[in-house]
Design a protein around this motif. Structure first.
Motif, short mmCIF file in Angstrom:
data_model
loop_
_atom_site.label_atom_id
_atom_site.label_comp_id
_atom_site.label_asym_id
_atom_site.label_seq_id
_atom_site.Cartn_x
_atom_site.Cartn_y
_atom_site.Cartn_z
N THR A 184 0.86 -1.19 0.00
CA THR A 184 0.00 0.00 0.00
C THR A 184 0.90 1.24 0.00
OG1 THR A 184 -1.81 -1.11 1.13
CG2 THR A 184 -1.72 1.29 1.30
N VAL A 185 0.66 2.12 -0.97
CA VAL A 185 1.50 3.31 -1.12
C VAL A 185 0.62 4.54 -1.34
CG1 VAL A 185 3.45 2.03 -2.06
CG2 VAL A 185 1.74 2.99 -3.62
N ARG A 186 1.18 5.70 -1.03
CA ARG A 186 0.52 6.98 -1.34
C ARG A 186 1.19 7.58 -2.55
NH1 ARG A 186 1.15 12.34 -0.63
NH2 ARG A 186 3.10 12.10 0.53
N LEU A 187 0.39 7.92 -3.55
CA LEU A 187 0.92 8.50 -4.78
C LEU A 187 1.42 9.91 -4.51
CD1 LEU A 187 1.16 7.65 -7.80
CD2 LEU A 187 -0.95 8.95 -8.18
N ILE A 188 2.62 10.22 -4.98
CA ILE A 188 3.20 11.54 -4.74
C ILE A 188 2.66 12.59 -5.72
CG2 ILE A 188 5.34 12.88 -4.70
CD1 ILE A 188 6.76 10.34 -3.76
N PRO A 189 2.72 12.35 -7.05
CA PRO A 189 2.24 13.40 -7.96
C PRO A 189 0.72 13.48 -7.99
CG PRO A 189 2.92 11.48 -9.21
CD PRO A 189 3.27 11.20 -7.78
N GLN A 190 0.21 14.64 -8.33
CA GLN A 190 -1.22 14.79 -8.53
C GLN A 190 -1.63 14.07 -9.81
OE1 GLN A 190 -1.55 19.08 -8.54
NE2 GLN A 190 -2.10 19.14 -6.38
N ILE A 191 -2.89 13.67 -9.89
CA ILE A 191 -3.36 12.92 -11.06
C ILE A 191 -4.27 13.78 -11.91
CG2 ILE A 191 -3.12 10.65 -9.98
CD1 ILE A 191 -6.13 10.69 -9.41
N ILE A 192 -4.32 13.41 -13.20
CA ILE A 192 -5.16 14.09 -14.19
C ILE A 192 -6.03 13.04 -14.86
CG2 ILE A 192 -5.18 15.47 -16.29
CD1 ILE A 192 -4.00 17.03 -14.08
N VAL A 193 -7.31 13.35 -15.05
CA VAL A 193 -8.24 12.44 -15.72
C VAL A 193 -8.75 13.12 -16.99
CG1 VAL A 193 -10.33 11.06 -15.48
CG2 VAL A 193 -8.92 11.51 -13.48
N TYR A 212 -4.15 6.73 -2.99
CA TYR A 212 -3.44 5.55 -2.54
C TYR A 212 -3.60 4.40 -3.52
CZ TYR A 212 -2.98 7.65 2.11
OH TYR A 212 -2.66 8.48 3.16
N TYR A 213 -2.56 3.58 -3.60
CA TYR A 213 -2.68 2.27 -4.20
C TYR A 213 -2.78 1.29 -3.03
CZ TYR A 213 -1.64 -2.15 -6.45
OH TYR A 213 -1.70 -3.46 -6.88
N VAL A 214 -3.89 0.58 -2.94
CA VAL A 214 -4.12 -0.34 -1.83
C VAL A 214 -3.79 -1.75 -2.29
CG1 VAL A 214 -5.79 -1.17 -0.13
CG2 VAL A 214 -5.94 1.19 -0.97
N ASN A 312 1.73 2.85 5.83
CA ASN A 312 1.36 1.82 6.80
C ASN A 312 -0.11 1.92 7.22
OD1 ASN A 312 3.97 0.65 7.00
ND2 ASN A 312 4.62 2.34 8.33
N LYS A 313 -0.84 2.79 6.54
CA LYS A 313 -2.25 2.98 6.89
C LYS A 313 -3.06 1.74 6.53
CE LYS A 313 -2.30 8.01 6.27
NZ LYS A 313 -2.49 8.29 7.70
N LYS A 314 -4.01 1.42 7.38
CA LYS A 314 -4.92 0.32 7.11
C LYS A 314 -5.99 0.77 6.13
CE LYS A 314 -2.88 -2.39 10.07
NZ LYS A 314 -2.06 -3.54 9.60
N PHE A 315 -6.62 -0.20 5.49
CA PHE A 315 -7.62 0.12 4.48
C PHE A 315 -8.73 0.99 5.04
CE2 PHE A 315 -11.70 -0.93 2.46
CZ PHE A 315 -11.45 -0.45 1.19
N ASP A 316 -9.22 0.66 6.23
CA ASP A 316 -10.33 1.41 6.81
C ASP A 316 -9.96 2.88 7.03
OD1 ASP A 316 -11.81 -0.85 6.78
OD2 ASP A 316 -11.61 -1.29 8.92
N SER A 317 -8.72 3.13 7.45
CA SER A 317 -8.31 4.51 7.68
C SER A 317 -8.16 5.26 6.38
CB SER A 317 -7.00 4.54 8.48
OG SER A 317 -5.94 3.98 7.73
N ILE A 318 -7.72 4.57 5.32
CA ILE A 318 -7.62 5.21 4.01
C ILE A 318 -9.00 5.61 3.51
CG2 ILE A 318 -7.04 4.83 1.58
CD1 ILE A 318 -4.72 3.09 2.53
N VAL A 319 -9.97 4.73 3.69
CA VAL A 319 -11.34 5.04 3.27
C VAL A 319 -11.86 6.27 3.99
CG1 VAL A 319 -13.72 4.23 3.30
CG2 VAL A 319 -11.90 2.69 2.60
N LYS A 320 -11.58 6.37 5.30
CA LYS A 320 -12.03 7.54 6.06
C LYS A 320 -11.38 8.81 5.53
CE LYS A 320 -13.05 5.05 10.36
NZ LYS A 320 -12.67 4.85 11.78
N ILE A 321 -10.09 8.73 5.19
CA ILE A 321 -9.39 9.89 4.62
C ILE A 321 -10.06 10.31 3.32
CG2 ILE A 321 -7.25 10.65 3.53
CD1 ILE A 321 -5.76 8.90 5.54
N GLU A 322 -10.34 9.32 2.47
CA GLU A 322 -10.95 9.63 1.17
C GLU A 322 -12.35 10.22 1.33
OE1 GLU A 322 -9.18 9.62 -1.33
OE2 GLU A 322 -7.50 8.39 -0.68
N GLU A 323 -13.11 9.67 2.25
CA GLU A 323 -14.47 10.18 2.47
C GLU A 323 -14.43 11.62 2.97
OE1 GLU A 323 -16.83 6.01 3.45
OE2 GLU A 323 -16.04 7.23 5.10
#
Length: 329
Positions: A184-193, A212-214, A312-323
């Motif tokens: 599980t990693v956090r992407l450094i650059p900003q993304i474009i769609v 994040y890539y989970v 090292n973030k757990k999936f549940d904590s990543i979801v909370k960050i995203e929400e």
């Protein structure tokens, strides 16, 4: 002049916080010209208005291959012959199309074998390739000034005076960020769609750092944007133009829960409130090997350490960050 449309994404924050943010790196808009729009439908000699035509996006990897999502072509091509119409260039004056046909005896569409809609669409297997063989494809050209078809010779003569159409036709090749064996990693650059429509590239700039890539999901997860803009099959890029992933599609039940499955169909976990989060397919070991089997000279680079940081973030904590992040829009 090339056509790019920036779609603004804003968040409510104090002027002091806004001023403290570092300026983002410039956006390499020319890199997004590799993205093409296409239509796909079941090949039928009695073609009529009742035949379903699906419209999606694809990324042109090289002269002969385009990368898209499996769900874009599965219904039309998985079990029967199909036809794919690709817009290679569309400017103010010229339109260039390519049409390829697919059948068991003459394959042009290659779907990752582990993909099955309704089961694997959100599993990290949502990839497919479209082969653009110049010897087999049918090409057509239109002079958009009067809407009439033109010959290849006339098209080439007009193309010399149309730099926009030239840029679109010549756009091919992109570097993929590999997440093979990545934790599980956090992407450094900003993304474009980006999205290509009638030759115009519009794009959404990612303002948030929490992408994040989970590893458990084999998926990227980020605030909700892009996927609702009709980008299925298109690319998710860094601002410099590297390809991070392909826009997939989530399947929800009526409670808004998305279930993630492994290759056997076993549920890995279920995500509540999935409709508020944007997820897209990355290039893990299986998808990357699938693409390389057909495009062996593919340009790739490992996502770590230059493009991502281990988390090292757990999936549940990543979801909370995203929400919480999604609520800022």
């Amino acid at each position: 002049m090339r056509k790019f449309v920036l779609i603004g994404v804003y968040c409510i924050c104090s002027s002091l916080l806004f001023a403290a943010k570092p300026a983002p790196e410039p956006v390499n808009e020319d890199a997004f010209l590799v993205q093409k729009e296409f239509s796909v439908w079941p090949t039928d000699k009695t073609f009529d208005s009742q035949v379903q035509v699906d419209q999606c996006q694809a990324v042109r990897l090289d002269e002969n291959w385009l990368l898209t999502s499996a769900h874009c072509v599965y219904d039309a091509c998985a079990t029967r012959p199909c036809t794919v119409g690709i817009i290679l260039a569309e400017s103010a004056g010229l339109l260039a199309r390519a049409r390829v046909t697919h059948s068991t005896s003459s394959q042009s569409v290659f779907i990752y074998k582990g993909f099955f809609p309704g089961q694997n669409r959100i599993s990290g297997m949502d990839v497919a390739l479209i082969k653009l063989d110049p010897k087999k494809a049918e090409y057509s050209y239109i002079n958009l000034e009067d809407g009439n078809p033109i010959t290849p010779e006339v098209f080439q003569s007009k193309l010399r005076l149309d730099p926009e159409a030239q840029a679109q036709l010549n756009a091919k090749g992109v570097r993929l960020l590999s997440v093979a064996n990545a934790p599980t990693v956090r992407l450094i650059p900003q993304i474009i769609v980006p999205k290509t429509t009638a030759g115009v590239v519009s794009y959404l700039p990612g303002q948030m750092a929490e992408v994040y890539y989970v590893g458990q999901l084999q998926h990227f997860i980020s605030p909700s944007f892009g996927v609702r803009q009709g980008n299925s099959g298109g690319g998710v890029f860094t601002r410099s133009g590297d390809l991070v992933g392909i826009v997939s599609s989530l399947l929800y039940n009526k409670e808004g829960i998305a279930s993630f499955h492994d290759a056997t169909g076993k549920t890995v976990l279920a995500l509540k409130g999935a409709s508020g989060i944007f997820m897209f397919t990355g290039f893990n070991g299986t998808t990357l090997n699938f693409i390389r089997n057909y495009v062996p000279h593919l340009r790739t680079v490992q996502i770590m350490p230059d493009f991502a940081q281990k988390s090292n973030k757990k999936f549940d904590s990543i979801v909370k960050i995203e929400e919480n992040t999604s609520m800022r829009f």
